[in-house]
Design a protein around this motif. Structure first.
Motif, PDB file in Angstrom:
ATOM      1  N   VAL A 171       0.839  -1.205   0.000  1.00  0.00           N
ATOM      2  CA  VAL A 171       0.000   0.000   0.000  1.00  0.00           C
ATOM      3  C   VAL A 171       0.872   1.252   0.000  1.00  0.00           C
ATOM      4  N   LEU A 172       1.887   1.250   0.848  1.00  0.00           N
ATOM      5  CA  LEU A 172       2.792   2.407   0.923  1.00  0.00           C
ATOM      6  C   LEU A 172       3.561   2.588  -0.378  1.00  0.00           C
ATOM      7  N   LEU A 173       4.066   1.504  -0.930  1.00  0.00           N
ATOM      8  CA  LEU A 173       4.808   1.587  -2.196  1.00  0.00           C
ATOM      9  C   LEU A 173       3.927   2.162  -3.304  1.00  0.00           C
ATOM     10  N   GLU A 174       2.682   1.703  -3.373  1.00  0.00           N
ATOM     11  CA  GLU A 174       1.758   2.192  -4.396  1.00  0.00           C
ATOM     12  C   GLU A 174       1.500   3.686  -4.232  1.00  0.00           C
ATOM     13  N   GLY A 175       1.319   4.137  -2.994  1.00  0.00           N
ATOM     14  CA  GLY A 175       1.103   5.555  -2.721  1.00  0.00           C
ATOM     15  C   GLY A 175       2.318   6.393  -3.085  1.00  0.00           C
ATOM     16  N   CYS A 176       3.501   5.882  -2.766  1.00  0.00           N
ATOM     17  CA  CYS A 176       4.748   6.613  -3.080  1.00  0.00           C
ATOM     18  C   CYS A 176       4.941   6.751  -4.584  1.00  0.00           C
ATOM     19  N   LYS A 228       2.570   6.728  -6.861  1.00  0.00           N
ATOM     20  CA  LYS A 228       1.545   7.652  -7.351  1.00  0.00           C
ATOM     21  C   LYS A 228       1.974   9.104  -7.144  1.00  0.00           C
ATOM     22  N   GLU A 229       2.626   9.360  -6.016  1.00  0.00           N
ATOM     23  CA  GLU A 229       3.075  10.720  -5.694  1.00  0.00           C
ATOM     24  C   GLU A 229       4.507  10.999  -6.159  1.00  0.00           C
ATOM     25  N   ARG A 230       5.103  10.014  -6.868  1.00  0.00           N
ATOM     26  CA  ARG A 230       6.463  10.138  -7.394  1.00  0.00           C
ATOM     27  C   ARG A 230       7.504  10.405  -6.298  1.00  0.00           C
ATOM     28  N   ARG A 231       7.369   9.699  -5.181  1.00  0.00           N
ATOM     29  CA  ARG A 231       8.327   9.842  -4.077  1.00  0.00           C
ATOM     30  C   ARG A 231       9.289   8.657  -4.097  1.00  0.00           C
ATOM     31  N   VAL A 232      10.229   8.715  -5.015  1.00  0.00           N
ATOM     32  CA  VAL A 232      11.160   7.606  -5.214  1.00  0.00           C
ATOM     33  C   VAL A 232      12.050   7.407  -3.991  1.00  0.00           C
ATOM     34  N   ASP A 233      12.363   8.489  -3.282  1.00  0.00           N
ATOM     35  CA  ASP A 233      13.197   8.367  -2.079  1.00  0.00           C
ATOM     36  C   ASP A 233      12.508   7.503  -1.027  1.00  0.00           C
ATOM     37  N   PHE A 234      11.187   7.624  -0.898  1.00  0.00           N
ATOM     38  CA  PHE A 234      10.432   6.801   0.052  1.00  0.00           C
ATOM     39  C   PHE A 234      10.463   5.329  -0.375  1.00  0.00           C
ATOM     40  N   VAL A 235      10.359   5.094  -1.693  1.00  0.00           N
ATOM     41  CA  VAL A 235      10.352   3.723  -2.211  1.00  0.00           C
ATOM     42  C   VAL A 235      11.641   3.009  -1.829  1.00  0.00           C
ATOM     43  N   SER A 236      12.765   3.690  -2.020  1.00  0.00           N
ATOM     44  CA  SER A 236      14.069   3.094  -1.685  1.00  0.00           C
ATOM     45  C   SER A 236      14.146   2.740  -0.213  1.00  0.00           C
ATOM     46  N   TRP A 237      13.682   3.629   0.657  1.00  0.00           N
ATOM     47  CA  TRP A 237      13.726   3.386   2.109  1.00  0.00           C
ATOM     48  C   TRP A 237      12.845   2.192   2.481  1.00  0.00           C
ATOM     49  N   LEU A 238      11.651   2.123   1.879  1.00  0.00           N
ATOM     50  CA  LEU A 238      10.720   1.038   2.180  1.00  0.00           C
ATOM     51  C   LEU A 238      11.297  -0.323   1.786  1.00  0.00           C
ATOM     52  N   TYR A 239      11.963  -0.367   0.608  1.00  0.00           N
ATOM     53  CA  TYR A 239      12.530  -1.641   0.173  1.00  0.00           C
ATOM     54  C   TYR A 239      13.631  -2.105   1.130  1.00  0.00           C
ATOM     55  N   LYS A 240      14.455  -1.165   1.560  1.00  0.00           N
ATOM     56  CA  LYS A 240      15.519  -1.509   2.514  1.00  0.00           C
ATOM     57  C   LYS A 240      14.920  -1.980   3.834  1.00  0.00           C
ATOM     58  N   ASP A 241      13.833  -1.337   4.259  1.00  0.00           N
ATOM     59  CA  ASP A 241      13.188  -1.727   5.519  1.00  0.00           C
ATOM     60  C   ASP A 241      12.571  -3.118   5.408  1.00  0.00           C
ATOM     61  N   MET A 242      12.056  -3.451   4.236  1.00  0.00           N
ATOM     62  CA  MET A 242      11.527  -4.802   4.007  1.00  0.00           C
ATOM     63  C   MET A 242      12.625  -5.843   4.160  1.00  0.00           C
ATOM     64  N   GLN A 268       6.235  -9.972  -2.668  1.00  0.00           N
ATOM     65  CA  GLN A 268       5.407 -10.706  -3.609  1.00  0.00           C
ATOM     66  C   GLN A 268       5.725 -10.224  -5.030  1.00  0.00           C
ATOM     67  N   THR A 269       5.190 -10.911  -6.006  1.00  0.00           N
ATOM     68  CA  THR A 269       5.350 -10.458  -7.399  1.00  0.00           C
ATOM     69  C   THR A 269       4.778  -9.051  -7.556  1.00  0.00           C
ATOM     70  N   TYR A 270       3.650  -8.787  -6.883  1.00  0.00           N
ATOM     71  CA  TYR A 270       3.043  -7.459  -6.929  1.00  0.00           C
ATOM     72  C   TYR A 270       4.001  -6.405  -6.368  1.00  0.00           C
ATOM     73  N   THR A 271       4.726  -6.772  -5.302  1.00  0.00           N
ATOM     74  CA  THR A 271       5.705  -5.856  -4.700  1.00  0.00           C
ATOM     75  C   THR A 271       6.804  -5.528  -5.700  1.00  0.00           C
ATOM     76  N   LEU A 323       8.034  -1.940  -7.366  1.00  0.00           N
ATOM     77  CA  LEU A 323       9.415  -1.457  -7.290  1.00  0.00           C
ATOM     78  C   LEU A 323       9.989  -1.219  -8.686  1.00  0.00           C
ATOM     79  N   ILE A 324       9.743  -2.160  -9.596  1.00  0.00           N
ATOM     80  CA  ILE A 324      10.244  -2.007 -10.973  1.00  0.00           C
ATOM     81  C   ILE A 324       9.600  -0.792 -11.634  1.00  0.00           C
TER      82      ILE A 324
END
Length: 876
Positions: A119-124, A126-140, A148-151, A155-156
């Protein structure tokens, strides 16, 4: 659990009264019992959703504090995570992310599930917050949450949106290692990423590998690559891919065909696109998709672009007749096509048709017309469109005013432009930096420095920002007014202080630009340097120009052909052709190719040096490289060929111009007429003159040119005949050497012809130099024709006295009258009497008339009383 459900229902009942719901929630939360706390925490997502919908930011922050104050750690963490999900889904990604980071820091053992990460990745994304995406992946990864494949798809997608396709591919390749298999969406996302960065071939390779992953290619993936090939003009590759698509059992759909039509139209291959379009219209026989509104609009735009207006009109009529196809976009495309080709009456008719059809023109529709009218200087028509807009309830926007303002400035109506700027602000349509820069440029161009300074001050006060464009306008204005040293100082200051460098213009600019302007990083660009280089070269300061050129390269600004052409042009203009060719050599070494401007400058330089043979060589080279000569190229070559005695070659160039649809202008013919008259070959000169008139129209400059050349060659009879034509056409005589003709005729004892010319000029109301009468008066006197001599003398005195009165009334009036019909400056009768271009006989006639002894009374030569002058004298 039952109580929490009851609270949630109570809150939802009050969704339309969020403040009441919030008070209810706080009251339950404030209860001292643990059960009430637990109930409130469970209902936190419900109240959060209500508060977000009502945009109650203060209460949202208060909810965070309430949850934090709870003494139930597990419930508290779960509530926070639930609220995070609500924020993320409601496009409040900043608040969601900060809440999430808070939970991860305060409750490290309470790991969120993969759903929340998704949910967070999708929101980031949508809002073009690539910096948040990177942090979330590292936290995962740290939390050991298996994606998941959806995840991975999310990310891709984020990486592809940021054009990081290599990183996206690395992540794609890691998927099997993480136990995830790519699906058709994964391939579609990565293929789109490759195509976005201009790598459709890699996208094609990925498509070809899909079956090895057990995934069948779909239409979306094929269409993405087909569209990319089409955009790059690779129509053959797109056709092959479409055939492969059919071979895999996938029927090309409307998206496929629209991509092909769009690409062909952009390449100008509108007829090819039209054939595909017609085939689509016959789908019942060919099994092709029917054209949709997008297809029709693409074809309409294509026809308009290449000027096929009849075809465009037919297509538009079919669109207009079909309610399913007719749209505002279609009308706007047709409007743009009409305006682009100068069909303004038809465009205004289309506007009315739109309203009749129930499709109300948008501000964009009106602005299409405004832009076209203003570019052609048709300002009254443009103002009429503004009136129409207002009557139809559409308020002009900054683009509307910008077009009109640009139109006023382009015709020199700066005061009207300033008034328009004030009107914009009165109508609460705030001008932007672009609008102000247009006016600023005109003020500097016209030398109205104090007004330009005042506008700059207002721009700064209103916070429009002084950008590089603004600075370039100032630099250009200073160079144009000869203040090169100030311009140099500003450019140097821009490197350090940005637009604050404008403070170096003088005391009136002190404090004009605040410190925030420095943050704009308003650095000099190629236009800045080119402007200053041109100013320096124009002033002959080549050493400083070379130094500046080196500084520009030191700033890692690679010069383009424009910068090199400045040096080449000014060297050629000064006849320093060898220096120009040295610059050319360096220019080509740096990868900058010769442009049309380069060739024009070199032809000019070679012409000045009389290197005629080399001019031919350059023009041949232009043709080999596919660079078409323009009017400037031809005129320069014709001029120097004529001066070098190569009149036949120059004539051939004129013929070539017309064959290549380069319309000659007055200067094209000027050099040839002069050259043929010097040969002399007056028949050819006359032929060229007649051709010039047929192409350029009845221009008095052509007649004056031909007249003066004939006169200089002693062809008095032909010159007289031409002057009679000029008088019949009512041309002004400013550039005609008619006085020389009259003198020459008198010297050749053609007194009757000279007298006839003067009579015709007088009868037609021409105001000419009274001294032109002197040789005729002199000649008549010698022949003993005192009566006619005195008549001319009387007319001469009348003309002189009128000129003297005009001079007394308005010093500028006399000059205007003389400029209107006469090359020579007017003279008062006292000055005429003392001129040395008359004989004693002429002077005696004038003196006799002055004393009243000739025909006419002396009172007729006295300055008449001018009432308004006397009025002002009495007032003093």
């Amino acid at each position: 659990m039952e109580q929490s459900g009851t609270l949630a229902k109570a809150l939802l009942k009050n969704m339309n009264n969020p403040r009441l719901a919030w008070r209810l929630y706080k009251r339950i939360f404030s209860s001292p019992s643990q059960e009430s706390h637990a109930t409130s925490l469970s209902a936190a997502p419900t109240i959060a959703r209500i508060l977000v919908k009502a945009q109650m930011q203060q209460e949202i922050d208060e909810l965070h504090s309430l949850i934090l104050s709870s003494s139930l750690p597990n419930a508290k963490a779960s509530s926070f995570l639930s609220v995070v999900s609500i924020f993320a889904k409601s496009n409040h990604i900043d608040k969601a992310f900060s809440q999430f980071q808070f939970v991860r820091s305060q409750f490290p053992k309470k790991g969120p599930g993969i759903y929340l990460y998704n949910v967070l990745l999708e929101g980031c994304i949508k809002e073009r917050r690539v910096d948040f995406v990177s942090w979330l992946y590292k936290d995962m990864v740290i939390s050991r949450i298996a994606p998941q494949t959806y995840t991975f798809n999310l990310l891709i997608r984020a990486l592809c949106d940021s054009s990081c396709v290599d990183a996206a591919r690395e992540l794609f390749d890691e998927m099997p290692e993480k136990g995830c298999n790519p699906n058709e969406f994964t391939f579609g996302i990565l293929v789109r990423g490759y195509c976005k960065v201009g790598l459709p071939d890699k996208g094609l390779q990925l498509l070809n590998s899909m079956e090895s992953f057990g995934v069948l290619p779909n239409k979306v993936v094929y269409n993405t690559i087909v569209s990319s090939f089409c955009k790059e003009g690779r129509n053959d590759d797109s056709e092959k891919l479409v055939e492969k698509m059919r071979g895999n059992g996938l029927v090309p759909d409307i998206v496929t065909f629209n991509a092909r039509i769009s690409a062909l139209c952009k390449e100008g291959k509108v007829l090819d696109a039209s054939r595909i379009f017609r085939d689509m219209e016959l789908d019942e026989y060919l099994g092709l998709p029917r054209p949709n509104s997008i297809t029709y609009n693409l074809m309409l735009k294509g026809f308009c672009k290449v000027g096929m207006l009849e075809e465009a009109k037919t297509l538009f009529e079919s669109i207009r007749g079909n309610d399913d196809l007719s749209s505002l976009q279609s009308y706007n495309i047709w409007l743009q096509g009409l305006v682009r080709h100068g069909k303004f009456i038809e465009a205004e008719t289309v506007l009315k048709q739109m309203i009749d059809k129930g499709i109300w023109p948008s501000i964009y529709s009106y602005n299409i017309l405004m832009d076209g009218l203003c570019k052609l200087g048709m300002l009254s028509d443009a103002n009429a469109i503004v009136g129409l807009m207002k009557r139809n309830g559409v308020s002009p926007d900054s683009v509307t005013y910008g077009c009109l303002l640009h139109g006023y400035c382009s015709v020199g109506k700066v005061d009207a432009a300033k008034s328009l700027l004030q009107e914009m602000m009165r109508n609460k349509c705030m001008p932007n930096a672009y609008t102000c820069n247009i006016l600023l440029h005109s003020l500097w161009k016209m030398g109205r420095m104090s007004e330009a300074e005042e506008l700059l001050r207002k721009m700064n006060e209103k916070g429009y920002g002084l950008d590089t464009v603004t600075c370039n306008i100032i630099v250009d204005g200073l160079c144009g007014s000869g203040e090169l040293d100030k311009a140099i100082e500003i450019v140097k200051g821009m490197r350090v202080h940005g637009s604050a460098a404008l403070g170096n213009l003088g005391n009136s600019y002190v404090g004009l630009v605040d410190d925030s302007m420095i943050e704009n990083n308003c650095l000099p660009d190629l236009i800045t340097y080119s402007t200053l280089l041109n100013g320096l070269c124009k002033a002959g300061r080549f050493a400083e120009a070379k130094k500046l050129f080196a500084e520009m390269m030191g700033e890692k600004l690679q010069p383009d052909s424009v910068a090199y052409n400045i040096f080449i042009h000014h060297f050629c203009k000064q006849g320093k052709v060898s220096s120009a060719f040295c610059v050319l050599k360096d220019m080509e070494k740096k990868g900058c190719h010769k442009s049309l401007e380069t060739y024009n400058s070199l032809i000019l330089g070679l012409g000045i040096q009389n290197q005629i043979f080399e001019i031919h060589g350059l023009m041949d080279e232009m043709k080999e490289k596919g660079i078409s000569p323009n009017i400037c190229t031809y005129n320069t070559a014709i001029k120097y060929l004529c001066e070098g005695g190569k009149v036949e070659d120059a004539t051939n160039l004129l013929d070539e111009m017309m064959q290549k649809n380069v319309t000659p202008n007055v200067f094209s013919f000027k050099y040839l007429i002069g050259a043929f008259c010097k040969v002399p070959d007056f028949d050819m000169a006359q032929e060229v003159f007649e051709t010039a008139v047929s192409i350029c129209g009845q221009k008095e400059v052509l007649y004056s040119l031909m007249f003066n050349e004939l006169l200089a060659a002693g062809q008095l009879l032909k010159a007289t005949e031409l002057l009679e034509t000029v008088l019949d056409r009512g041309f002004e005589l400013g550039e005609f050497l008619y006085k020389d003709l009259i003198e020459s005729l008198c010297k050749k004892d053609e007194l009757e012809v000279a007298s006839g010319i003067l009579h015709r000029m007088i009868d037609k109301g021409y105001g000419f130099d009274p001294a032109a009468l002197m040789p005729v008066i002199d000649g008549l006197g010698k022949m003993g024709n005192k009566k006619e001599a005195n008549e001319f003398a009387e007319k001469m005195m009348e003309m002189a006295s009128v000129g003297e009165v005009a001079n007394k009334v308005d010093p500028n009036a006399r000059d205007l009258q003389q400029k209107k019909h006469n090359k020579y400056g007017g003279n008062s009768w006292q000055n005429i009497l003392h001129r040395d271009d008359g004989s004693g006989i002429a002077l005696k006639s004038l003196t006799r008339v002055k004393k009243g002894r000739g025909q006419g009374d002396i009172s007729s030569f006295q300055p008449p009383r001018v009432d308004y002058l006397d009025y002002w004298e009495d007032d003093e």
